[in-house]
Motif scaffolding. Structure first.
Motif, PDB file in Angstrom:
ATOM      1  N   GLU A  11      21.076   1.928  28.678  1.00  0.00           N
ATOM      2  CA  GLU A  11      20.623   1.321  29.936  1.00  0.00           C
ATOM      3  C   GLU A  11      20.773  -0.208  29.868  1.00  0.00           C
ATOM      4  N   MET A  12      20.375  -0.795  28.735  1.00  0.00           N
ATOM      5  CA  MET A  12      20.455  -2.242  28.595  1.00  0.00           C
ATOM      6  C   MET A  12      21.903  -2.716  28.566  1.00  0.00           C
ATOM      7  N   ILE A  15      23.172  -2.946  32.049  1.00  0.00           N
ATOM      8  CA  ILE A  15      22.669  -4.136  32.752  1.00  0.00           C
ATOM      9  C   ILE A  15      23.404  -5.383  32.275  1.00  0.00           C
ATOM     10  N   LEU A  16      23.608  -5.445  30.954  1.00  0.00           N
ATOM     11  CA  LEU A  16      24.318  -6.586  30.365  1.00  0.00           C
ATOM     12  C   LEU A  16      25.724  -6.697  30.928  1.00  0.00           C
ATOM     13  N   LEU A  19      25.560  -7.933  34.558  1.00  0.00           N
ATOM     14  CA  LEU A  19      25.254  -9.363  34.607  1.00  0.00           C
ATOM     15  C   LEU A  19      26.440 -10.201  34.167  1.00  0.00           C
ATOM     16  N   LEU A  23      28.598 -13.323  36.265  1.00  0.00           N
ATOM     17  CA  LEU A  23      28.694 -14.704  35.792  1.00  0.00           C
ATOM     18  C   LEU A  23      29.752 -15.465  36.579  1.00  0.00           C
ATOM     19  N   PRO A  24      29.570 -16.756  36.720  1.00  0.00           N
ATOM     20  CA  PRO A  24      30.547 -17.512  37.500  1.00  0.00           C
ATOM     21  C   PRO A  24      31.929 -17.414  36.893  1.00  0.00           C
ATOM     22  N   SER A  26      34.498 -19.193  38.011  1.00  0.00           N
ATOM     23  CA  SER A  26      35.232 -20.467  38.103  1.00  0.00           C
ATOM     24  C   SER A  26      34.840 -21.365  36.933  1.00  0.00           C
ATOM     25  N   MET A  27      35.177 -20.896  35.732  1.00  0.00           N
ATOM     26  CA  MET A  27      34.789 -21.646  34.543  1.00  0.00           C
ATOM     27  C   MET A  27      35.489 -22.994  34.482  1.00  0.00           C
TER      28      MET A  27
ATOM     29  N   ILE B  72      14.132  -6.853  29.373  1.00  0.00           N
ATOM     30  CA  ILE B  72      14.219  -5.432  29.063  1.00  0.00           C
ATOM     31  C   ILE B  72      14.477  -5.289  27.561  1.00  0.00           C
ATOM     32  N   ASP B  74      14.729  -2.751  23.896  1.00  0.00           N
ATOM     33  CA  ASP B  74      15.293  -1.470  23.445  1.00  0.00           C
ATOM     34  C   ASP B  74      14.294  -0.330  23.547  1.00  0.00           C
ATOM     35  N   ILE B 353      30.848 -25.611  29.566  1.00  0.00           N
ATOM     36  CA  ILE B 353      32.114 -25.184  30.159  1.00  0.00           C
ATOM     37  C   ILE B 353      32.117 -25.716  31.587  1.00  0.00           C
ATOM     38  N   GLY B 354      32.861 -26.802  31.771  1.00  0.00           N
ATOM     39  CA  GLY B 354      32.806 -27.476  33.060  1.00  0.00           C
ATOM     40  C   GLY B 354      31.456 -28.128  33.238  1.00  0.00           C
ATOM     41  N   ASP B 357      28.229 -24.745  33.579  1.00  0.00           N
ATOM     42  CA  ASP B 357      27.994 -23.593  32.698  1.00  0.00           C
ATOM     43  C   ASP B 357      27.927 -23.981  31.227  1.00  0.00           C
ATOM     44  N   TRP B 403      24.315 -17.115  28.305  1.00  0.00           N
ATOM     45  CA  TRP B 403      25.042 -17.946  29.256  1.00  0.00           C
ATOM     46  C   TRP B 403      24.026 -18.674  30.116  1.00  0.00           C
ATOM     47  N   HIS B 405      23.788 -20.994  33.569  1.00  0.00           N
ATOM     48  CA  HIS B 405      24.504 -21.487  34.747  1.00  0.00           C
ATOM     49  C   HIS B 405      23.572 -22.405  35.536  1.00  0.00           C
ATOM     50  N   ILE B 415      20.978 -16.105  31.036  1.00  0.00           N
ATOM     51  CA  ILE B 415      21.098 -14.692  30.642  1.00  0.00           C
ATOM     52  C   ILE B 415      21.303 -14.691  29.133  1.00  0.00           C
ATOM     53  N   TYR B 417      20.718 -12.580  25.233  1.00  0.00           N
ATOM     54  CA  TYR B 417      20.486 -11.319  24.529  1.00  0.00           C
ATOM     55  C   TYR B 417      20.127 -11.607  23.072  1.00  0.00           C
ATOM     56  N   LEU B 446      16.862  -8.275  26.246  1.00  0.00           N
ATOM     57  CA  LEU B 446      17.690  -9.006  27.213  1.00  0.00           C
ATOM     58  C   LEU B 446      16.755  -9.790  28.127  1.00  0.00           C
TER      59      LEU B 446
END
Lengths: 285, 454
Positions: A11-12, A15-16, A19, A23-24, A26-27, B72, B74, B353-354, B357, B403, B405, B415, B417, B446
């Motif tokens: 499940e995790m 979700i990961l 997500l 993520l954007p 336009s790096m 969340i 494990d 990154i830019g 980010d 990450w 943002h 985000i 982990y 997470l």
């Protein structure tokens, strides 16, 4: 139904994955053609002139210029709302620290012009020259009458800048020796406002960039009572005889690339530096 | 003739009328100017009267941030250091992790700071201090008194609002719970001159944390001696420092324990004079941070810290020993001091990154008892435990990545982990609290966090 640990791990992971996709993407931003410049009021005229000439030669590029003061420009650089911060003082270590925390960069400093920080007097004021100590006395409230300086028996009306101004910080550090301005100093929003106030006030005194001195006279400044007093001319500023000269800076978050680099390179080119002289400051190259 | 007279008379009348009109206009203009001048003078007077009030208000700075997150894990009830343990029967949760409001009043050389933390758990004081910047030596010296960050290492003083990973490393959470303490501190940070690269801070503290009551007369000395080396031309920087913590805790009982024997176990010494004896709580640390500007991509930072030392603690907990109830300073514990040697470190890599980010990678390790390996814990002989170690002696490592943002100057999304790994204990016959440590516990977490900062 309760999930067993294996299912929860699955499940995790789902979700990961979702997500990650959100993520954007336009790096790497495309090369910008809209450049923003914010900061020093002292440099606004110069920055606007640069922008106008550059945009004429490069109609595909837009350069937006706003003032607000050096501190405002540097804050905008820190929070990502400007590409270039104009500053009439060097960036403080605390400001570099904020850039370091957010961008892992100390910021890039570009010296773009030199300025003799000028002291303005009304044309009708008989006083011609002042020493640094006398200036400090005026702005810290120790000297309050022109008579003490060889002028008329009149109260000195003192004009200055607000504390977000780089000129304010430079004057405080280099003329007042770090001491506070007296409460009687009337703070005005911009060098043009200071010049305007002194133009209309026979007993007024103000300070600001050399390029703004229209309708007033420059006060000659000397290091101490025994020294020769100098006007903030290019020769005196370059030779170091004029005691309160400074660099004008552009600050960038990181080493410039693309259009930003082209713009900075152009400012440092003979064409860009010719604009510096035309506006009333002194070229660095 | 008559006509000429009439024309002349008419011209005179018109001329007079025009003259009168212009005279009236001039009068009106002058009056208007006088009126405007009066208004401006009035406004100036009002402005001058209001200026002291505005100047006073400008000295008050209000800042803060809220971190709202969804997590969340494990497994239900997963224990950990990513924002605290999950409740039993639960592996998903929303949290207000931090809700800070900081009031800062700066008056030239002095500063007043009060910071609160408002979360679902209630309101807590974080900072409450005053500081004075000495006017001499270019204001390089500052004294601070009250409750504030302990001057040790890097990660304590690196604000949670700036930190890219959601939480501090495990060793910091164990060694310096709450990060802050009550005391007095001197800072030396020259901005110019030959010593401008130096950063020194040292202070004396209760050693109990910012909300606990002091329970002895020993004051803990904490300090960091560091350098900040900027390389402006290369747009690079290297900061580094050594830190020390020299403190003591007082034993509330006659028992003291040390790891001895073969096989290893906690051996007790119950000499009656052990009661009220003081035990060293000494840490030594080294930290370094490297920053570099990577063309086109953005800046990177590589930060690391290492800490080792002596931690007097309890059998079932590796946080520092407190023989009284922290909130009241009474009710001495009736259990002795367990003397652990520990070591820990972390390495943290952040790549911008830019403009908006950041990628984050972090690895940390904390061994709360370096005298003991996983194989020493839970040893049995003829189905009987021969050691008396607990989960507080188990080493942990955590690999985390994430990450960040930045949506604008105020809001960022994180985000992240976390993958903690525990040392495996030896026995196959274990029951109870050590049983899960036979293998790696399923406790990855997470975190999805939104932060608003102003």
């Amino acid at each position: 139904m309760a999930l067993n640990p294996k299912n929860k791990g699955l499940e995790m992971k789902k979700i990961l994955l979702v997500l990650s996709l959100l993520l954007p993407i336009s790096m790497f931003a495309a090369d910008k053609t809209n450049l923003t410049v914010k900061g020093s009021d002292t440099m606004v005229i110069l920055a606007q002139r640069w922008a106008e000439i550059y945009m004429t030669a490069r109609p595909d590029v837009t350069v937006s210029v706003t003032g607000g003061g050096s501190g405002v420009g540097i804050a905008a650089l820190q929070n990502g709302t400007t590409d270039i911060a104009n500053s009439s003082r060097p960036m403080k270590s605390s400001e570099r620290e904020k850039l370091k925390q957010r961008y892992n960069s100390l910021g890039v400093e570009v010296k773009v012009a030199k300025d003799g920080l000028s002291v303005y007097l009304n044309d009708a004021n008989p006083v011609q020259e002042l020493s640094l100590d006398q200036l400090k006395g005026i702005y810290t409230g120790m000297i309050t009458n022109w008579k003490a300086l060889g002028g008329k028996d009149e109260k000195i009306i003192v004009y200055g800048r607000e504390n977000s101004s780089g000129t304010y910080v430079y004057f405080k550090d280099n003329v007042l020796g770090g001491e506070d301005f007296a409460p009687l100093v009337q703070t005005l929003p911009g060098t043009a406002a200071v010049v305007n106030a002194v133009t209309k006030d026979v007993n007024g005194i103000g300070y600001g960039g050399a390029a703004y001195a229209k309708g007033i006279k420059y006060c000659l400044v000397k290091k101490d009572a025994k020294s020769t007093a100098y006007e903030p001319t290019e020769a005196n500023v370059k030779s170091g005889d004029y005691p309160i000269s400074r660099y004008l800076y552009m600050y960038l978050r990181a080493r410039p690339t693309g259009e930003l680099q082209k713009y900075v390179d152009w400012i440092l080119s003979p064409e860009g530096q010719a604009v510096v002289a035309k506006v009333g400051y002194f070229p660095v190259r | 003739m008559k006509t000429c007279f009439r024309v002349a008379a008419a011209a005179l009348v018109i001329g007079y009328a025009l003259f009168t009109k212009s005279a009236i206009a001039a009068d009106t203009n002058e009056e208007a100017i006088v009126a405007l001048k009066g208004q401006i003078a009035g406004m100036e007077e009002q402005m001058l009267a209001n200026q002291p009030v505005l100047d006073g208000l400008a000295k008050i700075k209000l800042t803060g941030y809220i971190q709202s997150q969804f997590q969340i894990a494990d497994t239900d009830g997963a224990a950990g250091f990513s924002g605290g343990n999950f409740p039993a029967g639960n592996h998903q949760r929303f949290l207000i992790r931090r809700g800070r409001l900081k009031v800062n009043y700066v008056n030239n050389l002095t500063q007043y700071v009060l910071q609160f933390d408002v979360t679902q758990g209630g309101v807590a004081i974080k900072d409450a201090y005053l500081s004075y910047n000495f006017p001499w030596d270019k204001k390089a010296w500052t004294i601070t008194a009250g409750g504030f960050d302990r001057p040790f290492g890097f990660e304590i003083s690196y604000s949670s609002s700036n930190r890219e990973s959601p939480e501090r490393s495990r060793m910091y959470q164990v060694l310096f719970p709450g990060e802050r303490d009550l005391g007095l501190k001197f800072d030396y940070a020259p901005d110019s001159g030959p010593m401008k690269f130096l950063r020194a801070k040292v202070g004396a503290f209760n050693g109990m944390g910012v909300t606990a009551v002091e329970n002895d007369n020993n004051k803990d000395i904490i300090g960091r001696l560091g350098v900040a080396l900027p390389f402006y031309d290369q747009n690079m920087a290297l900061d580094a420092g050594v830190s020390m913590y020299m403190g003591k805790v007082r034993n509330g009982d006659k028992y003291q324990y040390a790891v001895e024997g073969t096989p290893k176990k906690w051996m007790v010494d119950s000499t009656s004079t052990n009661k009220n004896m003081y035990y060293d709580r000494n840490y030594m640390g080294f930290d370094a941070q490297f920053y570099a500007d990577m063309p086109v991509i953005g800046g990177l930072s590589l930060r690391m810290e290492f800490i080792s030392g002596d931690q007097p603690s309890l059998n079932g907990s590796n946080t520092f020993y407190i023989y009284t109830t922290p909130a009241t300073g009474v009710s001495p514990l009736t259990t002795g001091v367990y003397q652990r040697k520990f070591s820990g470190y972390y390495v943290n890599y952040v790549q911008n990154i830019g403009l908006m980010d950041q990628f984050v990678l972090k690895y940390d390790s904390f061994d709360p008892n370096t005298d003991v390996e996983g194989d020493d814990i839970g040893l049995t002989n003829a189905n009987v435990r021969v050691d008396n170690f607990t989960s507080a002696d188990v080493q942990w490592t955590t690999l985390g990545f994430g990450w960040v943002h930045h949506m604008d100057g105020n809001v960022k999304l994180v985000i992240y982990y976390d993958m903690p790994t525990n040392e495996n204990v030896s026995s196959t016959l274990l029951v109870g609290s050590l049983l899960p440590f036979k293998e790696d516990i399923k406790d990855n977490v997470l975190t999805v966090r939104m932060q608003y900062k102003f």
